[in-house]
Design an enzyme around this catalytic site. Structure first.
Site, PDB file in Angstrom:
ATOM      1  N   ASP A 123      33.004  41.061  36.396  1.00 49.86           N
ATOM      2  CA  ASP A 123      33.970  40.231  35.660  1.00 49.86           C
ATOM      3  C   ASP A 123      33.798  40.334  34.147  1.00 49.86           C
ATOM      4  O   ASP A 123      34.792  40.319  33.407  1.00 49.86           O
ATOM      5  CB  ASP A 123      33.840  38.759  36.076  1.00 49.86           C
ATOM      6  CG  ASP A 123      34.642  38.447  37.336  1.00 49.86           C
ATOM      7  OD1 ASP A 123      35.034  39.396  38.036  1.00 49.86           O
ATOM      8  OD2 ASP A 123      34.868  37.254  37.610  1.00 49.86           O
ATOM      9  N   ASN A 157      39.847  41.343  39.820  1.00 51.16           N
ATOM     10  CA  ASN A 157      40.089  39.998  40.347  1.00 51.16           C
ATOM     11  C   ASN A 157      39.348  38.962  39.506  1.00 51.16           C
ATOM     12  O   ASN A 157      38.873  37.950  40.020  1.00 51.16           O
ATOM     13  CB  ASN A 157      39.657  39.923  41.825  1.00 51.16           C
ATOM     14  CG  ASN A 157      40.276  38.716  42.526  1.00 51.16           C
ATOM     15  OD1 ASN A 157      41.115  38.012  41.974  1.00 51.16           O
ATOM     16  ND2 ASN A 157      39.842  38.475  43.751  1.00 51.16           N
ATOM     17  N   ASP A 210      33.441  25.964  42.717  1.00 52.68           N
ATOM     18  CA  ASP A 210      32.832  27.225  43.138  1.00 52.68           C
ATOM     19  C   ASP A 210      31.574  26.980  43.984  1.00 52.68           C
ATOM     20  O   ASP A 210      31.056  27.900  44.624  1.00 52.68           O
ATOM     21  CB  ASP A 210      32.476  28.090  41.920  1.00 52.68           C
ATOM     22  CG  ASP A 210      33.725  28.571  41.178  1.00 52.68           C
ATOM     23  OD1 ASP A 210      34.848  28.335  41.675  1.00 52.68           O
ATOM     24  OD2 ASP A 210      33.574  29.180  40.099  1.00 52.68           O
ATOM     25  N   GLU A 266      39.388  33.881  44.697  1.00 50.92           N
ATOM     26  CA  GLU A 266      39.308  35.305  45.030  1.00 50.92           C
ATOM     27  C   GLU A 266      39.937  35.574  46.402  1.00 50.92           C
ATOM     28  O   GLU A 266      40.446  36.649  46.681  1.00 50.92           O
ATOM     29  CB  GLU A 266      37.858  35.785  45.021  1.00 50.92           C
ATOM     30  CG  GLU A 266      37.307  36.038  43.638  1.00 50.92           C
ATOM     31  CD  GLU A 266      36.839  34.784  42.932  1.00 50.92           C
ATOM     32  OE1 GLU A 266      37.397  33.692  43.167  1.00 50.92           O
ATOM     33  OE2 GLU A 266      35.902  34.897  42.115  1.00 50.92           O
ATOM     34  N   HIS A 320      32.774  37.424  46.411  1.00 48.49           N
ATOM     35  CA  HIS A 320      31.333  37.263  46.169  1.00 48.49           C
ATOM     36  C   HIS A 320      30.771  35.960  46.722  1.00 48.49           C
ATOM     37  O   HIS A 320      29.667  35.915  47.249  1.00 48.49           O
ATOM     38  CB  HIS A 320      31.079  37.361  44.663  1.00 48.49           C
ATOM     39  CG  HIS A 320      31.888  36.405  43.820  1.00 48.49           C
ATOM     40  ND1 HIS A 320      31.415  35.814  42.684  1.00 48.49           N
ATOM     41  CD2 HIS A 320      33.159  35.913  43.968  1.00 48.49           C
ATOM     42  CE1 HIS A 320      32.339  35.036  42.149  1.00 48.49           C
ATOM     43  NE2 HIS A 320      33.411  35.083  42.918  1.00 48.49           N
ATOM     44  N   ARG A 321      31.545  34.869  46.590  1.00 45.80           N
ATOM     45  CA  ARG A 321      30.979  33.565  47.013  1.00 45.80           C
ATOM     46  C   ARG A 321      30.884  33.442  48.532  1.00 45.80           C
ATOM     47  O   ARG A 321      30.030  32.727  49.052  1.00 45.80           O
ATOM     48  CB  ARG A 321      31.769  32.399  46.419  1.00 45.80           C
ATOM     49  CG  ARG A 321      31.813  32.467  44.911  1.00 45.80           C
ATOM     50  CD  ARG A 321      31.760  31.147  44.188  1.00 45.80           C
ATOM     51  NE  ARG A 321      31.869  31.408  42.755  1.00 45.80           N
ATOM     52  CZ  ARG A 321      30.845  31.764  41.971  1.00 45.80           C
ATOM     53  NH1 ARG A 321      29.628  31.867  42.468  1.00 45.80           N
ATOM     54  NH2 ARG A 321      31.035  32.024  40.687  1.00 45.80           N
ATOM     55  N   LYS A 347      30.644  40.924  41.434  1.00 47.44           N
ATOM     56  CA  LYS A 347      31.613  40.235  40.560  1.00 47.44           C
ATOM     57  C   LYS A 347      30.909  39.294  39.577  1.00 47.44           C
ATOM     58  O   LYS A 347      31.287  39.220  38.402  1.00 47.44           O
ATOM     59  CB  LYS A 347      32.612  39.454  41.418  1.00 47.44           C
ATOM     60  CG  LYS A 347      33.742  38.808  40.638  1.00 47.44           C
ATOM     61  CD  LYS A 347      34.768  38.178  41.570  1.00 47.44           C
ATOM     62  CE  LYS A 347      36.050  37.805  40.837  1.00 47.44           C
ATOM     63  NZ  LYS A 347      35.968  36.588  40.044  1.00 47.44           N
TER      64      LYS A 347
HETATM   65  O1  LIG Z   1      37.289  28.437  33.500  1.00 45.39           O
HETATM   66  C1  LIG Z   1      36.466  28.997  34.228  1.00 45.39           C
HETATM   67  O2  LIG Z   1      35.512  29.656  33.764  1.00 45.39           O
HETATM   68  C2  LIG Z   1      36.586  28.850  35.693  1.00 45.39           C
HETATM   69  C3  LIG Z   1      37.411  27.888  36.238  1.00 45.39           C
HETATM   70  C4  LIG Z   1      37.547  27.686  37.704  1.00 45.39           C
HETATM   71  O3  LIG Z   1      38.754  28.247  38.127  1.00 45.39           O
HETATM   72  P1  LIG Z   1      40.174  27.463  38.124  1.00 45.39           P
HETATM   73  O4  LIG Z   1      40.364  26.902  36.785  1.00 45.39           O
HETATM   74  O5  LIG Z   1      41.154  28.542  38.451  1.00 45.39           O
HETATM   75  O6  LIG Z   1      40.102  26.401  39.173  1.00 45.39           O
HETATM   76  C5  LIG Z   1      36.425  28.374  38.465  1.00 45.39           C
HETATM   77  O7  LIG Z   1      36.738  28.391  39.834  1.00 45.39           O
HETATM   78  C6  LIG Z   1      36.198  29.787  37.957  1.00 45.39           C
HETATM   79  O8  LIG Z   1      35.179  30.443  38.678  1.00 45.39           O
HETATM   80  C7  LIG Z   1      35.784  29.770  36.524  1.00 45.39           C
HETATM   81  C1  LIG Z   2      36.975  31.441  41.234  1.00 42.90           C
HETATM   82  C2  LIG Z   2      36.102  32.287  40.704  1.00 42.90           C
HETATM   83  O1  LIG Z   2      36.369  33.218  39.763  1.00 42.90           O
HETATM   84  P1  LIG Z   2      37.616  33.569  38.836  1.00 42.90           P
HETATM   85  O2  LIG Z   2      38.649  32.506  38.992  1.00 42.90           O
HETATM   86  O3  LIG Z   2      37.046  33.616  37.461  1.00 42.90           O
HETATM   87  O4  LIG Z   2      38.086  34.900  39.317  1.00 42.90           O
HETATM   88  C3  LIG Z   2      34.673  32.259  41.109  1.00 42.90           C
HETATM   89  O5  LIG Z   2      33.854  32.908  40.435  1.00 42.90           O
HETATM   90  O6  LIG Z   2      34.323  31.603  42.114  1.00 42.90           O
END
Ligand SMILES: O=C(O)C1=C[C@@H](OP(=O)(O)O)[C@@H](O)[C@H](O)C1
Ligand SMILES: C=C(OP(=O)(O)O)C(=O)O
Length: 423
Positions: A58, A100, A302, A330, A379-380, A405
């Site tokens: 990422d 992604n 997450d 994801e 990944h999760r 990721k």
């Molecule tokens: O702002 C961020 O860094 C994130 C916000 C969350 O997503 P959402 O805002 O889409 O819920 C989280 O699930 C993602 O892993 C990281």
């Molecule tokens: C939702 C996640 O990632 P992102 O939205 O940044 O792809 C995550 O890392 O669980």
């Protein structure tokens, strides 16, 4: 990016542990903070040194996109980015490909409006199913020429270097990242910009707090007007040196491994030092094997797959609520977690509306239940279901490399704690 054990393998079987997991594992740098800092540094004139950073798919995608827009991103070691920028982003020769990576996709869709020229922001097949319509609509309301593809990526922006002024409304119900994206770009308004929420709530508000903290560290001036709106001054950003804390979502696997095996894992960082939303999961995980009957996952999204797998071994069943937007991560995580739990034992995970119900069964520990866990390129799902393998024989994780990721060294970290993995 470091290549780690298992990344090129099709499947890994976790051998259950016979005793507590003890040792020291420091999680990698926070994905959320690294990708904010990379973008803010790219929007600042001068050189910024980002230490403690995450090097993973990422962050590699974010850094690559910034390089494609003329920013110099050097990587002197495994945890440092040195970002040198004129403070402007140039039009890239090709569409930006962001895989992604939700943070990169959403943050850049707003930031590329500052480019003078046309930019296409795209992702992989999974990302093309993750909604971005509300963000694009908000950009259009500022007078920006932006369009999406039926509410999904790719996004095309014809920028003229400006971000408008006035008030922009955004529904962050599907993703708080839309709000963060607007806030960061709003420092380049023609005047102050007010970012206001519509709709009932955003997911994890803590991510917006992370954004504001990062903006301030780079000289941004942002004030909270009320619970649902912020005002950003048109200051741009200042290059700075910035330290990134370890990733709290990555820490949840270690906290869970600890309570599941009765061990003690030193993360090298006190749990109250985390500023990320998922740090809240620590208190919940510490209640194991007496997790609450209802867990609201909205402010630690997450961490839900981690806690859900842990819940399978709890003394009593657990219902997860407030997790509707896990369906647009994801993968559809509500469905994936229910499906894969029930692959281990029928009925272990079920969906009820957008809730996830985990039927607990402490006697799962010690059983052998050969199961191939589908990970949906998520990944999760891979990292959380590996926890089940610490206690149940025969748990095999398919496509284990998807951990790259956000946590490329996850399998090595597990091995470092004494966990045996079979290819
Ligand atoms: O702002 C961020 O860094 C994130 C916000 C969350 O997503 P959402 O805002 O889409 O819920 C989280 O699930 C993602 O892993 C990281
Ligand atoms: C939702 C996640 O990632 P992102 O939205 O940044 O792809 C995550 O890392 O669980």
């Amino acid at each position: 990016m470091a290549t780690a054990f298992g990344l090129d393998r099709q499947a890994l079987t976790i051998i259950p542990v016979s005793g507590p997991l003890n040792g020291r594992v420091t999680p990698p740098g926070s994905k959320s903070i690294t990708n904010r800092a990379l973008l803010l540094a790219a929007l600042a004139k001068g050189t910024s040194r980002l230490t403690g950073a995450l090097k993973s798919l990422d962050t590699k995608l974010m850094a690559g996109a910034l390089r494609a827009m003329g920013v110099t991103v050097d990587e002197p070691d495994d945890t440092t980015f040195i970002v040198t920028s004129t403070g402007r982003l140039n039009p890239p020769a090709e569409p930006l490909f962001l895989g992604n990576a939700g943070t990169a996709m959403r943050f850049l869709s707003a930031a590329v409006t500052l480019v003078e020229g046309t930019v296409v922001v795209d992702g992989d097949a999974h990302m093309r199913k993750r909604p971005i319509g509300p963000l694009v609509e908000a950009l259009r309301s500022l007078g920006i020429d932006a369009s999406d593809t039926g509410g999904y990526p790719p996004v095309t922006v014809h920028g003229n270097g400006a971000f408008g002024t006035g008030r922009v409304e955004i529904d962050g119900g599907l993703s708080s990242q839309y709000v963060s994206a607007l806030l960061m770009a709003a420092a380049f308004g023609n005047g102050p910009i007010e970012v206001a929420l519509t709709g009932s709530e955003i997911g994890a508000r803590g991510y917006v707090d992370l954004t504001i903290a990062a903006m301030r560290a780079f000289g941004g001036v942002v004030e909270q007007i009320d619970a649902a709106s912020w005002r950003v001054q048109p200051t741009g950003y200042r290059a700075t040196d910035f330290v990134i804390e370890p990733d709290a979502s990555a820490a949840t696997y270690l906290w869970a491994a600890e309570v599941l095996t009765g061990g003690s894992i030193d993360l090298g960082v006190p749990s109250d030092a985390f500023t990320q939303p998922d740090a809240k999961a620590r208190e919940v995980i510490a209640m194991f094997p007496n997790l609450p009957a209802v867990i609201d996952g909205s402010q630690m999204q997450d961490a839900v797959p981690t806690i859900a797998v842990l819940a399978a071994f709890n003394n009593t069943p657990v219902r997860f609520v407030g997790i509707a937007n896990l369906r647009v991560k994801e993968c559809d995580r509500v469905s994936a977690v229910a499906t894969e739990l029930s692959r281990i034992r029928p009925g272990l995970g079920t969906e009820e509306g957008d809730d996830l119900i985990v039927a607990s069964d402490p006697s799962l520990a010690g059983q052998t239940l050969p199961t191939q866990i589908t990970t949906y390129s998520d990944h999760r799902i891979a990292m959380s279901f590996a926890l089940a393998g610490l206690k149940i024989g025969g748990i095999t994780i398919l496509d284990p490399g998807c951990v790259a990721k956000t946590y490329p060294t996850y399998w090595e970290a597990m091995q470092g704690l004494g966990v045996k993995l079979e290819a």
